[in-house]
Write an enzyme that holds these catalytic residues in place. Structure first.
Site, short mmCIF file in Angstrom:
data_model
loop_
_atom_site.label_atom_id
_atom_site.label_comp_id
_atom_site.label_asym_id
_atom_site.label_seq_id
_atom_site.Cartn_x
_atom_site.Cartn_y
_atom_site.Cartn_z
N ARG A 59 -6.89 11.91 -8.36
CA ARG A 59 -7.27 10.52 -8.01
C ARG A 59 -6.99 9.56 -9.17
O ARG A 59 -6.88 8.35 -9.01
CB ARG A 59 -8.74 10.45 -7.56
CG ARG A 59 -9.17 9.06 -7.14
CD ARG A 59 -10.40 9.04 -6.21
NE ARG A 59 -11.44 9.97 -6.60
CZ ARG A 59 -12.27 9.80 -7.63
NH1 ARG A 59 -12.19 8.70 -8.37
NH2 ARG A 59 -13.17 10.70 -7.93
N TYR A 112 -0.48 -9.67 9.15
CA TYR A 112 -0.70 -8.47 9.95
C TYR A 112 -2.17 -8.43 10.41
O TYR A 112 -3.07 -8.83 9.66
CB TYR A 112 -0.35 -7.25 9.09
CG TYR A 112 -0.79 -5.95 9.70
CD1 TYR A 112 -0.36 -5.59 10.98
CD2 TYR A 112 -1.65 -5.09 9.03
CE1 TYR A 112 -0.77 -4.40 11.56
CE2 TYR A 112 -2.06 -3.90 9.60
CZ TYR A 112 -1.63 -3.57 10.87
OH TYR A 112 -2.04 -2.40 11.44
N ASP A 184 3.27 -9.76 0.51
CA ASP A 184 3.45 -8.53 1.29
C ASP A 184 4.93 -8.47 1.67
O ASP A 184 5.41 -9.24 2.50
CB ASP A 184 2.54 -8.58 2.52
CG ASP A 184 2.62 -7.30 3.35
OD1 ASP A 184 3.67 -6.65 3.33
OD2 ASP A 184 1.63 -6.98 4.03
N LYS A 209 6.49 1.95 6.41
CA LYS A 209 7.57 1.35 7.19
C LYS A 209 8.94 1.71 6.58
O LYS A 209 9.31 2.86 6.55
CB LYS A 209 7.32 -0.16 7.28
CG LYS A 209 5.88 -0.52 7.67
CD LYS A 209 5.56 -0.06 9.07
CE LYS A 209 4.10 -0.01 9.46
NZ LYS A 209 3.11 -0.77 8.79
N1 LCS Z 1 1.27 -5.27 5.90
C1 LCS Z 1 2.12 -5.42 6.92
C2 LCS Z 1 3.08 -6.57 6.92
C3 LCS Z 1 2.08 -4.52 7.98
O1 LCS Z 1 2.96 -4.70 8.99
C4 LCS Z 1 1.16 -3.46 7.96
C5 LCS Z 1 1.07 -2.49 9.08
C6 LCS Z 1 0.28 -3.34 6.87
C7 LCS Z 1 0.38 -4.26 5.85
C8 LCS Z 1 -0.72 -2.23 6.77
O2 LCS Z 1 -0.07 -1.04 6.48
P1 LCS Z 1 -0.57 0.43 6.90
O3 LCS Z 1 -1.98 0.56 6.43
O4 LCS Z 1 -0.48 0.53 8.39
O5 LCS Z 1 0.36 1.32 6.18
N2 LCS Z 1 1.74 -2.91 10.22
C9 LCS Z 1 1.78 -2.32 11.39
C10 LCS Z 1 2.46 -2.88 12.49
O6 LCS Z 1 3.01 -3.98 12.53
N3 LCS Z 1 2.39 -2.04 13.48
O7 LCS Z 1 1.65 -0.93 13.16
C11 LCS Z 1 1.19 -1.05 11.79
#
Ligand code: LCS
Length: 396
Positions: A59, A112, A184, A209
């Site tokens: 951690r 998001y 972001d 992603k």
């Molecule tokens: N920032 C953006 C721009 C995102 O699109 C997402 C997730 C996150 C942060 C959060 O990331 P995660 O914890 O899921 O790794 N976006 C998603 C979307 O557009 N569809 O499913 C998840």
């Protein structure tokens, strides 16, 4: 940074790893361990006191994860990087690090859905308020800054509307007020856009992603100045604990190697599909950063290398028509997430942004007709054939 490997395409494969100190292993070794043994009790004491370098407990740091952190820091041209167990763990660790109770966060008009949810939580629990701004002009940004503004937080392109924020402009105003700018960069990746080079302070990703690219890991990454990242490592990461597992870091290192190749193909496919979608009679509007008709095309030209793999578009009709269209698709999968080899499609108003109240959703530009397509790596002709066939259901 990036003094070692000048070109992005080389750094993405080699940065942060030397095979010769790992018995010649070409692939980064997977240190699948929770803890690290000390030779002596005194050595343990020195490590905890920060008097001796070395690993203690995963951690607090892990060698496989460390390679990923160094690599992403180099790719974003920042001082240091930190890996998290999800994009939201990264977002929350950054916002907890930057704010105190009663502070204010200035946000892009659209985020998001779960980031929106986190802002609501911060407001309810710690009276940390926020405002949304289109940030179209210097005046608009200045007038939204308050004495208690602790940071400016933006997505660009914004999920899922594909609106853009001029990062250079936001960063230059924020400097005057000494307010850090967090970006972001999930939709663009450092291959298409580098916010730190434009004057912003912290960049973060849902590495789930494009960084991963294969739909098999949930992860987050943050890059910023060394002292800020060290502070986060010892507070909002160590003590809140949203770390990345070594195996997931290993998968991300593998995925990352092909990022430029994949982004070129995602962008090429998307450009081809935008041309087709714009001409289709069942579609009202198409949103893609490097489409000449995009409202912020000039910003896209200025700060993005290519348009990326996401397209959103509004169909003619109602929510039920959007759903009927999605149900007709065969190759393209109905799923949230994005940036994978497979083309994915979703309905933001009822899926990723369902948590945003309808009125605020509409202010952000998320209508019931809006659909988001994450263009995969398949032949664009096959993706188009599937879309065209599916759109027939709207013509009857
Ligand atoms: N920032 C953006 C721009 C995102 O699109 C997402 C997730 C996150 C942060 C959060 O990331 P995660 O914890 O899921 O790794 N976006 C998603 C979307 O557009 N569809 O499913 C998840």
């Amino acid at each position: 940074m990036r003094e070692k490997y000048k070109n992005f395409e080389t750094a993405v494969i080699h940065e942060g790893y030397d095979s010769q100190v790992h018995l010649g292993s070409l692939s980064t070794p997977l240190f699948q361990t929770s803890t690290f043994t000390f030779e002596t009790a005194e050595q343990g004491e020195r490590r905890f006191a920060g008097m001796e370098d070395g690993y203690i407990y995963s951690r607090l740091g892990n060698p496989t994860v460390k390679v990923l952190e160094q690599r992403i820091a180099a790719l974003e041209n920042g001082g240091a990087g930190l890996a998290f167990g999800s994009g939201m763990a990264a977002v929350s660790a950054v916002l907890f690090a930057l704010t105190n109770a009663n502070d204010h966060i200035l946000c892009s008009q659209g985020l998001y859905g779960c980031t929106f949810g986190l802002l609501k939580l911060l407001k309810e629990k710690y009276q940390i308020t926020h405002d949304f701004s289109g940030m179209e002009t210097e005046e608009k940004i200045r007038s939204a800054i308050k004495p208690e503004t602790a940071c400016i937080y933006v997505e660009t392109p914004i999920n899922p509307t594909m609106k853009l924020i001029d990062l250079e402009m936001v960063a230059s105003i924020a400097k005057e007020y000494n307010i850090p700018v967090v970006v972001d960069n999930t939709f663009s990746t450092p291959y298409l856009q580098r916010p730190l080079d434009l004057g912003c302070d912290i960049v973060l990703h849902s590495a789930t992603k494009y960084i991963c690219g294969h739909g098999d890991v949930v992860a987050g990454l943050v890059v910023g100045k060394k002292d800020f990242i060290s502070r986060m490592a010892m507070t909002t990461q160590k003590d809140i604990g949203g770390i990345l597992s070594p195996f997931d870091a290993w998968l991300l290192l593998r995925g990352l190697k092909t990022l430029p190749v994949r982004m070129d193909r995602h962008s090429y496919n998307a450009q081809k599909l935008v041309g087709k979608l714009k001409k289709h009679p069942a579609i009202n509007r198409v949103f893609y950063p490097l489409d000449r008709k995009h409202k912020e095309y000039k910003i896209a030209k200025k700060q993005m290398k290519q348009g990326g793999g996401l397209i959103s578009f509004e169909i003619k009709g109602h929510k039920e028509d959007a759903q009927r269209f999605l149900n007709e698709l065969k190759l393209i999968k109905i799923a949230v997430s994005l940036g994978d080899a497979e083309s994915l499609i979703q309905h933001p108003a009822t899926m990723t942004h369902a948590v945003v109240p309808k009125e605020e959703r509409q202010q952000m530009g998320i209508t019931d007709q809006l659909i988001r397509l994450s263009v995969g790596l398949e032949a664009w002709e096959d993706i188009w054939a599937d879309l065209e066939e599916g759109l027939k259901v709207l013509e009857n």
